[in-house]
Write a protein that holds these residues in place. Structure first.
Motif, PDB file in Angstrom:
ATOM      1  N   VAL A 179      -4.261  18.522   5.582  1.00  0.00           N
ATOM      2  CA  VAL A 179      -3.678  17.389   5.324  1.00  0.00           C
ATOM      3  C   VAL A 179      -2.083  17.510   5.193  1.00  0.00           C
ATOM      4  O   VAL A 179      -1.652  18.821   4.855  1.00  0.00           O
ATOM      5  CB  VAL A 179      -4.080  16.848   3.628  1.00  0.00           C
ATOM      6  N   GLU A 180      -1.099  16.556   5.609  1.00  0.00           N
ATOM      7  CA  GLU A 180       0.078  16.639   5.514  1.00  0.00           C
ATOM      8  C   GLU A 180       0.695  16.604   4.063  1.00  0.00           C
ATOM      9  O   GLU A 180       0.303  15.687   3.562  1.00  0.00           O
ATOM     10  CB  GLU A 180       0.777  15.742   6.507  1.00  0.00           C
ATOM     11  N   PHE A 201      -8.051  13.278   8.209  1.00  0.00           N
ATOM     12  CA  PHE A 201      -8.956  14.218   7.829  1.00  0.00           C
ATOM     13  C   PHE A 201     -10.397  13.464   7.720  1.00  0.00           C
ATOM     14  O   PHE A 201     -11.375  14.304   8.063  1.00  0.00           O
ATOM     15  CB  PHE A 201      -8.462  14.713   6.492  1.00  0.00           C
ATOM     16  N   MET A 202     -10.462  12.545   6.984  1.00  0.00           N
ATOM     17  CA  MET A 202     -11.850  12.010   6.960  1.00  0.00           C
ATOM     18  C   MET A 202     -12.305  11.605   8.270  1.00  0.00           C
ATOM     19  O   MET A 202     -13.595  11.783   8.438  1.00  0.00           O
ATOM     20  CB  MET A 202     -11.810  10.465   6.043  1.00  0.00           C
ATOM     21  N   GLU A 203     -11.691  11.136   9.094  1.00  0.00           N
ATOM     22  CA  GLU A 203     -12.204  10.749  10.687  1.00  0.00           C
ATOM     23  C   GLU A 203     -12.854  12.144  11.056  1.00  0.00           C
ATOM     24  O   GLU A 203     -13.779  12.057  11.785  1.00  0.00           O
ATOM     25  CB  GLU A 203     -10.935  10.060  11.305  1.00  0.00           C
ATOM     26  N   ARG A 204     -11.853  12.980  10.840  1.00  0.00           N
ATOM     27  CA  ARG A 204     -12.329  14.374  11.628  1.00  0.00           C
ATOM     28  C   ARG A 204     -13.792  14.879  11.045  1.00  0.00           C
ATOM     29  O   ARG A 204     -14.359  15.205  11.710  1.00  0.00           O
ATOM     30  CB  ARG A 204     -11.223  15.665  11.447  1.00  0.00           C
ATOM     31  N   GLN A 205     -13.903  14.517   9.474  1.00  0.00           N
ATOM     32  CA  GLN A 205     -14.991  15.184   9.150  1.00  0.00           C
ATOM     33  C   GLN A 205     -16.346  14.151   9.448  1.00  0.00           C
ATOM     34  O   GLN A 205     -17.325  14.608   9.475  1.00  0.00           O
ATOM     35  CB  GLN A 205     -15.052  14.999   7.573  1.00  0.00           C
ATOM     36  N   GLN A 239       0.932  -1.084   0.114  1.00  0.00           N
ATOM     37  CA  GLN A 239       0.007  -0.060   0.211  1.00  0.00           C
ATOM     38  C   GLN A 239       1.009   1.220  -0.054  1.00  0.00           C
ATOM     39  O   GLN A 239       1.926   1.364   0.688  1.00  0.00           O
ATOM     40  CB  GLN A 239      -0.706   0.026   1.305  1.00  0.00           C
ATOM     41  N   PRO A 240       0.224   2.194  -0.812  1.00  0.00           N
ATOM     42  CA  PRO A 240       1.379   3.395  -0.748  1.00  0.00           C
ATOM     43  C   PRO A 240       1.032   4.367   0.571  1.00  0.00           C
ATOM     44  O   PRO A 240       0.040   4.126   1.193  1.00  0.00           O
ATOM     45  CB  PRO A 240       0.590   4.269  -1.716  1.00  0.00           C
ATOM     46  N   ILE A 241       2.352   4.965   0.868  1.00  0.00           N
ATOM     47  CA  ILE A 241       1.973   5.818   2.129  1.00  0.00           C
ATOM     48  C   ILE A 241       1.963   7.218   1.963  1.00  0.00           C
ATOM     49  O   ILE A 241       1.550   8.041   2.831  1.00  0.00           O
ATOM     50  CB  ILE A 241       3.316   5.743   3.152  1.00  0.00           C
ATOM     51  N   ALA A 242       2.072   7.596   0.620  1.00  0.00           N
ATOM     52  CA  ALA A 242       1.804   9.091  -0.013  1.00  0.00           C
ATOM     53  C   ALA A 242       1.601   9.019  -1.345  1.00  0.00           C
ATOM     54  O   ALA A 242       1.856   7.889  -2.070  1.00  0.00           O
ATOM     55  CB  ALA A 242       3.253   9.801   0.222  1.00  0.00           C
ATOM     56  N   LEU A 243       0.740  10.000  -1.549  1.00  0.00           N
ATOM     57  CA  LEU A 243       0.256  10.146  -3.084  1.00  0.00           C
ATOM     58  C   LEU A 243       0.279  11.352  -3.609  1.00  0.00           C
ATOM     59  O   LEU A 243       0.632  12.278  -2.827  1.00  0.00           O
ATOM     60  CB  LEU A 243      -1.173   9.998  -3.004  1.00  0.00           C
ATOM     61  N   PRO A 244       0.495  11.466  -5.112  1.00  0.00           N
ATOM     62  CA  PRO A 244       0.656  12.640  -5.578  1.00  0.00           C
ATOM     63  C   PRO A 244      -0.737  13.608  -5.289  1.00  0.00           C
ATOM     64  O   PRO A 244      -1.767  12.833  -5.174  1.00  0.00           O
ATOM     65  CB  PRO A 244       0.837  12.513  -7.090  1.00  0.00           C
ATOM     66  N   PRO A 245      -0.931  14.770  -5.427  1.00  0.00           N
ATOM     67  CA  PRO A 245      -2.029  15.632  -5.179  1.00  0.00           C
ATOM     68  C   PRO A 245      -3.337  14.968  -6.140  1.00  0.00           C
ATOM     69  O   PRO A 245      -4.255  14.928  -5.369  1.00  0.00           O
ATOM     70  CB  PRO A 245      -1.743  17.115  -5.485  1.00  0.00           C
ATOM     71  N   LYS A 246      -3.010  14.933  -7.268  1.00  0.00           N
ATOM     72  CA  LYS A 246      -4.163  14.351  -8.190  1.00  0.00           C
ATOM     73  C   LYS A 246      -4.876  13.066  -7.419  1.00  0.00           C
ATOM     74  O   LYS A 246      -5.906  13.038  -7.494  1.00  0.00           O
ATOM     75  CB  LYS A 246      -3.731  14.384  -9.431  1.00  0.00           C
ATOM     76  N   GLU A 247      -4.192  12.098  -7.013  1.00  0.00           N
ATOM     77  CA  GLU A 247      -4.364  10.729  -6.627  1.00  0.00           C
ATOM     78  C   GLU A 247      -5.088  10.831  -5.252  1.00  0.00           C
ATOM     79  O   GLU A 247      -6.153  10.429  -4.978  1.00  0.00           O
ATOM     80  CB  GLU A 247      -3.561   9.740  -6.524  1.00  0.00           C
ATOM     81  N   ALA A 248      -4.529  11.947  -4.416  1.00  0.00           N
ATOM     82  CA  ALA A 248      -5.061  12.125  -3.071  1.00  0.00           C
ATOM     83  C   ALA A 248      -6.482  12.915  -3.122  1.00  0.00           C
ATOM     84  O   ALA A 248      -7.451  12.466  -2.578  1.00  0.00           O
ATOM     85  CB  ALA A 248      -3.986  13.029  -2.238  1.00  0.00           C
ATOM     86  N   ALA A 274      -2.143   8.803   5.677  1.00  0.00           N
ATOM     87  CA  ALA A 274      -2.366   8.696   7.124  1.00  0.00           C
ATOM     88  C   ALA A 274      -3.037  10.224   7.199  1.00  0.00           C
ATOM     89  O   ALA A 274      -4.271  10.068   7.908  1.00  0.00           O
ATOM     90  CB  ALA A 274      -1.091   8.717   8.061  1.00  0.00           C
ATOM     91  N   SER A 275      -2.584  11.043   6.629  1.00  0.00           N
ATOM     92  CA  SER A 275      -3.294  12.654   6.917  1.00  0.00           C
ATOM     93  C   SER A 275      -4.590  12.418   6.322  1.00  0.00           C
ATOM     94  O   SER A 275      -5.583  13.317   6.761  1.00  0.00           O
ATOM     95  CB  SER A 275      -2.420  13.899   6.362  1.00  0.00           C
TER      96      SER A 275
END
Length: 57
Positions: A31-32, A50-54, A2-11, A45-46
């Motif tokens: 988001v970090e 964020f989704m959990e906070r929402q 699983q990726p731990i970081a994504l480019p903005p477009k994918e995120a 993770a960020s």
């Protein structure tokens, strides 16, 4: 693996939001992000935090 970081477009696609809203979240510190050279990456993770906070609102 699983990726731990994504480019903005994918995120942003993961959150189902547009580019402008995505960069607003970055500017607000919701988001970090980090850079590798000129490439920007957003941590998964960020995004999940964020989704959990929402959901909690």
């Amino acid at each position: 693996m699983q990726p731990i970081a994504l480019p903005p477009k994918e995120a942003f696609a993961m959150l189902s939001i547009g580019r402008i809203k995505g960069y607003e979240l970055i500017a607000a510190g919701e988001v970090e992000v980090f850079k590798i050279g000129r490439s920007t990456r957003i941590t998964v993770a960020s995004i999940l935090a964020f989704m959990e906070r929402q959901i909690a609102i």
